[in-house]
Design an enzyme around this catalytic site. Structure first.
Site, PDB file in Angstrom:
ATOM      1  N   ARG A   1       0.900  -1.331  -0.139  1.00 27.62           N
ATOM      2  CA  ARG A   1      -0.040   0.027   0.104  1.00 27.62           C
ATOM      3  C   ARG A   1       0.717   1.160  -0.202  1.00 27.62           C
ATOM      4  NH1 ARG A   1      -3.580  -2.456  -2.015  1.00 27.62           N
ATOM      5  NH2 ARG A   1      -5.422  -3.043  -1.189  1.00 27.62           N
TER       6      ARG A   1
ATOM      7  N   HIS B   1      -1.549   0.204 -10.117  1.00 28.91           N
ATOM      8  CA  HIS B   1      -2.341  -0.785  -9.139  1.00 28.91           C
ATOM      9  C   HIS B   1      -2.803  -2.106  -9.642  1.00 28.91           C
ATOM     10  CE1 HIS B   1      -4.418  -0.763  -4.801  1.00 28.91           C
ATOM     11  NE2 HIS B   1      -4.303  -2.166  -5.198  1.00 28.91           N
TER      12      HIS B   1
HETATM   13  P1  NDP Z   1      -1.998 -10.808   5.351  1.00 35.19           P
HETATM   14  O1  NDP Z   1      -2.954 -10.168   6.150  1.00 35.19           O
HETATM   15  O2  NDP Z   1      -1.950 -12.089   5.026  1.00 35.19           O
HETATM   16  O3  NDP Z   1      -0.494 -10.451   5.599  1.00 35.19           O
HETATM   17  C1  NDP Z   1      -0.210  -9.169   6.217  1.00 35.19           C
HETATM   18  C2  NDP Z   1       1.408  -9.423   6.449  1.00 35.19           C
HETATM   19  O4  NDP Z   1       1.770  -8.300   7.088  1.00 35.19           O
HETATM   20  C3  NDP Z   1       1.475 -10.191   7.770  1.00 35.19           C
HETATM   21  O5  NDP Z   1       2.412 -11.185   7.557  1.00 35.19           O
HETATM   22  C4  NDP Z   1       1.501  -9.327   9.060  1.00 35.19           C
HETATM   23  O6  NDP Z   1       2.204  -9.938  10.231  1.00 35.19           O
HETATM   24  C5  NDP Z   1       2.069  -8.060   8.523  1.00 35.19           C
HETATM   25  N1  NDP Z   1       1.963  -6.910   9.244  1.00 35.19           N
HETATM   26  C6  NDP Z   1       0.956  -6.381   9.455  1.00 35.19           C
HETATM   27  N2  NDP Z   1       1.035  -5.303  10.217  1.00 35.19           N
HETATM   28  C7  NDP Z   1       2.358  -5.357  10.457  1.00 35.19           C
HETATM   29  C8  NDP Z   1       3.226  -4.568  11.377  1.00 35.19           C
HETATM   30  N3  NDP Z   1       2.997  -3.224  11.791  1.00 35.19           N
HETATM   31  N4  NDP Z   1       4.453  -4.695  11.348  1.00 35.19           N
HETATM   32  C9  NDP Z   1       5.054  -5.958  10.952  1.00 35.19           C
HETATM   33  N5  NDP Z   1       4.344  -6.855  10.151  1.00 35.19           N
HETATM   34  C10 NDP Z   1       3.082  -6.431   9.906  1.00 35.19           C
HETATM   35  O7  NDP Z   1      -2.199  -9.857   3.900  1.00 35.19           O
HETATM   36  P2  NDP Z   1      -2.034 -10.387   2.575  1.00 35.19           P
HETATM   37  O8  NDP Z   1      -0.527 -11.086   2.438  1.00 35.19           O
HETATM   38  O9  NDP Z   1      -2.959 -11.179   1.628  1.00 35.19           O
HETATM   39  O10 NDP Z   1      -2.059  -8.935   1.560  1.00 35.19           O
HETATM   40  C11 NDP Z   1      -0.992  -7.829   1.969  1.00 35.19           C
HETATM   41  C12 NDP Z   1      -1.524  -6.569   1.167  1.00 35.19           C
HETATM   42  O11 NDP Z   1      -0.934  -6.807  -0.223  1.00 35.19           O
HETATM   43  C13 NDP Z   1      -2.950  -6.232   1.375  1.00 35.19           C
HETATM   44  O12 NDP Z   1      -3.179  -5.841   2.753  1.00 35.19           O
HETATM   45  C14 NDP Z   1      -2.923  -5.186   0.326  1.00 35.19           C
HETATM   46  O13 NDP Z   1      -2.745  -3.972   0.796  1.00 35.19           O
HETATM   47  C15 NDP Z   1      -1.976  -5.575  -0.654  1.00 35.19           C
HETATM   48  N6  NDP Z   1      -2.324  -5.923  -2.151  1.00 35.19           N
HETATM   49  C16 NDP Z   1      -2.115  -5.282  -3.129  1.00 35.19           C
HETATM   50  C17 NDP Z   1      -2.290  -5.735  -4.380  1.00 35.19           C
HETATM   51  C18 NDP Z   1      -2.062  -5.093  -5.471  1.00 35.19           C
HETATM   52  O14 NDP Z   1      -2.557  -5.262  -6.728  1.00 35.19           O
HETATM   53  N7  NDP Z   1      -1.119  -3.930  -5.321  1.00 35.19           N
HETATM   54  C19 NDP Z   1      -3.103  -6.855  -4.538  1.00 35.19           C
HETATM   55  C20 NDP Z   1      -3.370  -7.485  -3.134  1.00 35.19           C
HETATM   56  C21 NDP Z   1      -3.019  -7.074  -1.998  1.00 35.19           C
HETATM   57  P3  NDP Z   1       1.856 -11.163  11.058  1.00 35.19           P
HETATM   58  O15 NDP Z   1       1.813 -12.209  10.048  1.00 35.19           O
HETATM   59  O16 NDP Z   1       2.898 -11.119  12.089  1.00 35.19           O
HETATM   60  O17 NDP Z   1       0.311 -11.045  11.082  1.00 35.19           O
END
Ligand code: NDP
Length: 306
Positions: free
Chosen positions: A221, A269
């Site tokens: 993001r 995007h």
């Molecule tokens: P998940 O919820 O499966 O994974 C999120 C990851 O981020 C987890 O490993 C989580 O840690 C980590 N995380 C969240 N907050 C923090 C923090 N403050 N500090 C450290 N680590 C953190 O999401 P997805 O993998 O499914 O998707 C990730 C993002 O990708 C989506 O939220 C979206 O914004 C983006 N996206 C973009 C697309 C595009 O076309 N550009 C398409 C699809 C998604 P933990 O494992 O410890 O919970």
């Protein structure tokens, strides 16, 4: 089961067929009395006109299933009391792996060094993957798959996440290790969600920790990056290449400096999109779980925001 397609109308032709095929017992509608719906299939941009959706009248809905993986545009909606699930599906995962591996390879192979200008630059030889350190920020459904794919290609990969989530073949780093995660990142890929805790995380101080000339790939993001700080880091050569799919403002304004910067690649995007063929079965499974009162898949933690 009556389900509202609470997504932009232009998606109806693309989605309605695959959703109905995956879940024939569902009556999928674009409109109707809110209190008649058992669930909502949601995507940003609904309702048309920009107002936030008021979930209050959907008093019998047992599920709000997002078609998007990122839920930052809905998770803070104070009227949303129904369970919210985000999209995790194989097509999204594969698309993101392909995007990240492709652009990581551009940085890794220093492809931009070989201009078609008659200069024989045989002093620019990329290392093998094993000699290249990659860090993936966020090792969830998407980041974990990307980290694993790069590790399978031989890269030296570390994954950083809040909990230090384990991924096969990848060095796991947790919250407090952010400095170490950045300091090793010749290639940095972020797949962090947009939350209070991630907004502005990559600022001048953190970008300064990267090895000089690092490649930064951000399909997570846009709110993660302080854009003025990234431009300054690019200008000093701290960041050698930035591949950006997401931005503070989308669409990226035509006059934005990213469009014309020689070391920035803007993609609009499109890193990974939710495809009906792979996502409809996931929606169907969650609808059935909701109707049967079984545990939902990919339930959003409202407190954490993802
Ligand atoms: P998940 O919820 O499966 O994974 C999120 C990851 O981020 C987890 O490993 C989580 O840690 C980590 N995380 C969240 N907050 C923090 C923090 N403050 N500090 C450290 N680590 C953190 O999401 P997805 O993998 O499914 O998707 C990730 C993002 O990708 C989506 O939220 C979206 O914004 C983006 N996206 C973009 C697309 C595009 O076309 N550009 C398409 C699809 C998604 P933990 O494992 O410890 O919970």
């Amino acid at each position: 089961m009556r389900v509202l397609f609470a997504a932009p109308a232009q998606g109806w032709d693309r989605w309605s067929g695959p959703l109905r095929a995956a879940c024939p017992e569902m009556e999928l509608l674009q409109d109707g009395a809110p209190d008649s719906f058992d669930a909502l299939i949601y995507a940003p941009g609904f309702p048309a006109g920009g107002a936030a959706l008021d979930f209050t009248p959907f008093n019998r809905a047992r599920l709000v299933q997002s078609l998007w993986a990122g839920v930052e545009r809905i998770v803070g909606n104070p009227t949303l009391t129904q369970p919210l699930c985000r999209m995790v599906d194989p097509g999204l995962r594969q698309g993101m792996v392909e995007y990240c591996v492709g652009w990581a390879m551009r940085g890794h192979l220093v492809m931009d060094s070989y201009a078609q200008d008659g200069v024989w630059r045989n002093d620019v030889v990329p290392p093998l993957a094993a000699e290249r350190r990659v860090t993936v920020l966020g090792t969830g459904a998407l980041g974990g798959a990307v980290a694993q794919a790069l590790a399978a290609l031989g890269f030296d990969v570390a994954g950083w996440s809040a909990s230090g989530r384990a991924v096969d073949g990848v060095t796991a780093l947790a919250g407090a290790d952010l400095g170490a995660a950045l300091a090793r990142a010749e290639i940095l890929i972020s797949l962090l969600p947009d939350t209070d805790a991630t907004r502005g995380l990559l600022d001048a101080d953190r970008l300064a920790l990267l090895p000089r000339g690092a490649t930064l790939i951000n399909p997570g993001r846009g709110t993660l990056i302080v854009e003025a700080d990234l431009l300054a880091a690019l200008d000093r050569g701290q960041v050698g290449l930035a591949v950006l799919d997401v931005f503070q403002t989308e669409p990226l304004p035509p006059a934005h400096a990213f469009w014309s910067h020689p070391r920035v690649i803007v993609t609009p995007h499109i890193a990974a999109e939710t495809r009906p063929s792979t996502a409809a079965p996931v929606v169907a499974e969650n609808l059935r779980r909701a109707m049967d009162g079984r545990a939902l898949l990919h339930l959003v933690d409202r407190a954490r925001g993802y």
